[in-house]
Design an enzyme around this catalytic site. Structure first.
Site, mmCIF file in Angstrom:
data_model
loop_
_atom_site.group_PDB
_atom_site.id
_atom_site.type_symbol
_atom_site.label_atom_id
_atom_site.label_comp_id
_atom_site.label_asym_id
_atom_site.label_seq_id
_atom_site.Cartn_x
_atom_site.Cartn_y
_atom_site.Cartn_z
ATOM 1 N N GLN A 1 -13.996 2.935 1.803
ATOM 2 C CA GLN A 1 -13.566 2.441 0.489
ATOM 3 C C GLN A 1 -13.361 3.615 -0.463
ATOM 4 O OE1 GLN A 1 -16.180 -0.463 -1.370
ATOM 5 N NE2 GLN A 1 -14.628 -1.008 -2.911
ATOM 6 N N HIS B 1 -10.750 -5.433 -3.225
ATOM 7 C CA HIS B 1 -9.407 -5.656 -2.696
ATOM 8 C C HIS B 1 -9.481 -5.859 -1.193
ATOM 9 C CE1 HIS B 1 -10.210 -1.351 -2.379
ATOM 10 N NE2 HIS B 1 -9.445 -1.351 -1.307
ATOM 11 N N VAL C 1 -11.325 2.892 -3.568
ATOM 12 C CA VAL C 1 -11.084 2.272 -4.872
ATOM 13 C C VAL C 1 -12.134 1.177 -5.046
ATOM 14 C CG1 VAL C 1 -9.453 1.031 -6.328
ATOM 15 C CG2 VAL C 1 -8.603 2.768 -4.724
ATOM 16 N N HIS D 1 -7.101 -5.571 2.422
ATOM 17 C CA HIS D 1 -5.893 -5.049 3.060
ATOM 18 C C HIS D 1 -5.371 -6.131 4.003
ATOM 19 C CE1 HIS D 1 -6.786 -0.704 2.119
ATOM 20 N NE2 HIS D 1 -8.019 -1.172 2.071
ATOM 21 N N ASN E 1 -12.820 -2.963 3.015
ATOM 22 C CA ASN E 1 -13.710 -1.815 3.145
ATOM 23 C C ASN E 1 -14.792 -1.916 2.080
ATOM 24 O OD1 ASN E 1 -12.269 -0.667 5.266
ATOM 25 N ND2 ASN E 1 -10.891 0.431 3.887
ATOM 26 N N ASP F 1 0.852 -1.182 0.000
ATOM 27 C CA ASP F 1 0.000 0.000 0.000
ATOM 28 C C ASP F 1 0.893 1.239 0.000
ATOM 29 O OD1 ASP F 1 -3.222 0.528 0.917
ATOM 30 O OD2 ASP F 1 -1.809 2.212 1.056
HETATM 31 P P1 AMP Z 1 -9.700 1.481 0.197
HETATM 32 O O1 AMP Z 1 -9.623 2.860 0.818
HETATM 33 O O2 AMP Z 1 -10.133 0.397 1.119
HETATM 34 O O3 AMP Z 1 -10.486 1.520 -1.104
HETATM 35 O O4 AMP Z 1 -8.205 1.112 -0.159
HETATM 36 C C1 AMP Z 1 -7.512 1.670 -1.230
HETATM 37 C C2 AMP Z 1 -6.060 1.610 -0.854
HETATM 38 O O5 AMP Z 1 -5.286 1.731 -2.021
HETATM 39 C C3 AMP Z 1 -5.609 2.730 0.113
HETATM 40 O O6 AMP Z 1 -5.094 2.161 1.294
HETATM 41 C C4 AMP Z 1 -4.546 3.464 -0.698
HETATM 42 O O7 AMP Z 1 -3.468 3.913 0.110
HETATM 43 C C5 AMP Z 1 -4.096 2.411 -1.700
HETATM 44 N N1 AMP Z 1 -3.554 2.941 -2.932
HETATM 45 C C6 AMP Z 1 -4.084 3.905 -3.719
HETATM 46 N N2 AMP Z 1 -3.295 4.116 -4.794
HETATM 47 C C7 AMP Z 1 -2.261 3.256 -4.682
HETATM 48 C C8 AMP Z 1 -1.114 2.987 -5.478
HETATM 49 N N3 AMP Z 1 -0.857 3.648 -6.617
HETATM 50 N N4 AMP Z 1 -0.233 2.040 -5.054
HETATM 51 C C9 AMP Z 1 -0.466 1.363 -3.912
HETATM 52 N N5 AMP Z 1 -1.543 1.561 -3.108
HETATM 53 C C10 AMP Z 1 -2.431 2.504 -3.497
#
Ligand code: AMP
Length: 125
Positions: free
Chosen positions: A98, A104, A100, A106, A91, A35
């Site tokens: 959430q 996925h 993205v 974590h 999430n 992350d």
């Molecule tokens: P969520 O908030 O549960 O949707 O998780 C999305 C996660 O993706 C967050 O913890 C971000 O820090 C991570 N994230 C976003 N962009 C990138 C990236 N380019 N490389 C690695 N992690 C990322």
């Protein structure tokens, strides 16, 4: 491209190697990377290469075998990188943190035997 016809998610762009990431595991269907904004000493994102499922509920309903593969990869990463105790967080929805909308998990953990994640890391990821 997601099923909604929107732009590819940031995770699809990582799968396509359009943007860099530190990839720590990859199978035919799953990819895992560090992350970019870690919330724990070990913080790995594990996602499907297929972008069609926005969250874990959709994935469980649509392709439970793929969900099981995602969890198996997450467990392997945890076994390699943590002290064996970890959180696996999906999430689901904006209000749950959430950001993205490409399913996925974590993997959150500590690498040393004595470190604890504590209660605080249940906060927004
Ligand atoms: P969520 O908030 O549960 O949707 O998780 C999305 C996660 O993706 C967050 O913890 C971000 O820090 C991570 N994230 C976003 N962009 C990138 C990236 N380019 N490389 C690695 N992690 C990322």
């Amino acid at each position: 491209m997601s099923s909604s016809g929107a732009q590819p998610s940031i995770f699809s762009r990582i799968v396509a190697r359009e943007i860099p990431a530190t990839i720590v595991a990859e199978t035919e269907h799953i990819i895992a990377f560090l992350d970019v904004a870690p919330k724990a000493p070990v913080h790995v994102v594990v996602t499907t290469k297929d972008p069609q499922y926005q969250n874990v509920v959709e994935l469980a309903a649509g392709n439970p075998t793929l969900l099981a593969e995602l969890v198996a990869v997450a467990e392997r990463i945890a076994a390699e990188r943590t002290n064996g105790q970890f959180r696996l967080v999906f999430n689901t929805g904006v209000a749950a943190g959430q950001t993205v909308f490409h399913v996925h998990a974590h993997v959150l953990g500590s690498s040393t035997p004595t470190d604890s994640l504590g209660e605080d890391s249940l906060g927004a990821l």
